[in-house]
Design an enzyme around this catalytic site. Structure first.
Site, PDB file in Angstrom:
ATOM      1  N   LYS A  23    -124.992  46.247  -2.434  1.00  0.00           N
ATOM      2  CA  LYS A  23    -125.585  46.514  -1.112  1.00  0.00           C
ATOM      3  C   LYS A  23    -125.528  47.986  -0.742  1.00  0.00           C
ATOM      4  CE  LYS A  23    -123.028  43.756   1.335  1.00  0.00           C
ATOM      5  NZ  LYS A  23    -122.173  43.255   0.217  1.00  0.00           N
ATOM      6  N   LYS A  45    -122.931  50.527   9.424  1.00  0.00           N
ATOM      7  CA  LYS A  45    -122.246  49.370   8.847  1.00  0.00           C
ATOM      8  C   LYS A  45    -121.374  48.769   9.947  1.00  0.00           C
ATOM      9  CE  LYS A  45    -119.610  47.812   4.827  1.00  0.00           C
ATOM     10  NZ  LYS A  45    -120.662  47.105   4.080  1.00  0.00           N
ATOM     11  N   THR A  49    -114.499  46.715   5.540  1.00  0.00           N
ATOM     12  CA  THR A  49    -113.158  46.254   5.184  1.00  0.00           C
ATOM     13  C   THR A  49    -112.733  46.866   3.860  1.00  0.00           C
ATOM     14  OG1 THR A  49    -113.986  44.288   4.019  1.00  0.00           O
ATOM     15  CG2 THR A  49    -113.530  44.055   6.376  1.00  0.00           C
ATOM     16  N   ASP A  58    -118.047  52.861   2.425  1.00  0.00           N
ATOM     17  CA  ASP A  58    -119.435  52.635   2.034  1.00  0.00           C
ATOM     18  C   ASP A  58    -120.379  53.652   2.660  1.00  0.00           C
ATOM     19  OD1 ASP A  58    -118.589  50.517   0.530  1.00  0.00           O
ATOM     20  OD2 ASP A  58    -119.209  48.982   1.945  1.00  0.00           O
ATOM     21  N   GLU A 117    -126.114  47.896   7.010  1.00  0.00           N
ATOM     22  CA  GLU A 117    -125.526  47.256   5.829  1.00  0.00           C
ATOM     23  C   GLU A 117    -124.460  46.252   6.237  1.00  0.00           C
ATOM     24  OE1 GLU A 117    -122.717  48.080   1.964  1.00  0.00           O
ATOM     25  OE2 GLU A 117    -123.627  49.817   2.953  1.00  0.00           O
ATOM     26  N   GLY A 179    -129.445  44.495  -7.553  1.00  0.00           N
ATOM     27  CA  GLY A 179    -128.526  45.603  -7.302  1.00  0.00           C
ATOM     28  C   GLY A 179    -128.041  46.343  -8.524  1.00  0.00           C
ATOM     29  N   SER A 180    -128.077  45.713  -9.691  1.00  0.00           N
ATOM     30  CA  SER A 180    -127.648  46.378 -10.932  1.00  0.00           C
ATOM     31  C   SER A 180    -128.399  45.747 -12.100  1.00  0.00           C
ATOM     32  CB  SER A 180    -126.137  46.230 -11.127  1.00  0.00           C
ATOM     33  OG  SER A 180    -125.720  46.857 -12.320  1.00  0.00           O
ATOM     34  N   GLY A 210    -125.156  51.658 -13.359  1.00  0.00           N
ATOM     35  CA  GLY A 210    -124.590  52.990 -13.495  1.00  0.00           C
ATOM     36  C   GLY A 210    -125.191  54.024 -12.569  1.00  0.00           C
TER      37      GLY A 210
END
Length: 236
Positions: A23, A45, A49, A58, A117, A179-180, A210
């Site tokens: 995210k 955001k 946490t 983040d 987010e 996301g990846s 990456g």
């Protein structure tokens, strides 16, 4: 990704099918792509946490990658848990839904786009009153949600459940982002991507695995090519 670029509204909520799906990286890529068009972008955001006050968190990672100046969070909690559980254990107060709404509206006055987010998935509670990221998104009728999903096994069910939760609440889905995406995807991942690309909700793009290791300049140069989006510049 979809053929024609997808236009994004002033408020874009970024959620995931699960935790740790990308995210923050997606938020940074969205910010970089929109800023490349000349848009003024803010990132908010509601609850962070698993981070102490001195850490970048983040929003700091978005600032590093996308160069976005206006990055803030509503509250920070140390324990890496769901917001309500972490707040209870730490004896901390969570902002109310109206506080998050006010913060986002304040940012929207000064920016073309506000990227919000979430923590975890769409239905993770943000406060002690049972309000979730979905409830926050519903406070902005013109907002749309970007759903970040995994590439591998299990992602189809989780993605469809998230899209169904949005649909039954009448919340628009702007699109999906993987996301990846691995350099050498498996047959499962290739089939998943083909399935996601055929949904009515557009597949906006697949972020390369990456990508978070890039420096800011490299990330900002590459991000617009990863996502099939365009901004809707507001008249300020």
């Amino acid at each position: 990704m979809s053929g024609a670029p997808v236009g994004l509204p002033a408020v874009v909520v970024v959620t995931g099918t699960d935790t740790d799906v990308g995210k923050t990286l997606t938020t940074a890529a969205l910010a970089a792509a929109l800023q490349a068009e000349g848009a003024a972008v803010a990132v908010y955001k509601p609850v962070q946490t698993g981070v102490v006050a001195a850490e970048a968190g983040d929003v700091g990672e978005v600032r590093r990658l996308a160069g976005t100046v206006a990055c803030s969070d509503g509250v920070r909690l140390v324990l890496p848990m769901a917001p309500v559980a972490a707040a209870v254990r730490e004896g901390a107060a969570l902002p109310a839904l109206v506080d998050h709404v006010a913060a986002i509206r304040g940012l929207a006055v000064r920016h073309d786009h506000v990227l919000v987010e979430g923590s975890g998935g769409l239905l993770v509670e943000l406060d002690g009153e049972g309000n979730t990221l979905a409830d926050l998104a519903a406070e902005f009728p013109d907002a749309a949600v970007v759903v970040v999903c995994r590439s591998g096994l299990g992602t189809l069910n989780h993605t469809m459940l998230t899209l169904e939760a949005l649909a039954v609440r009448g919340i628009a889905a702007a699109g999906l982002v993987v996301g990846s995406w691995p350099r050498e995807p498996s047959m499962v991942e290739l089939d998943n991507a083909e399935f996601l690309a055929q949904l009515t909700v557009p597949l906006l793009g697949r972020l390369p695995a990456g990508a978070s290791r890039l420096n800011g300049a490299q990330f900002r140069a590459a991000a617009p090519g990863w996502l099939g989006i365009r901004g809707g510049l507001a008249q300020r």
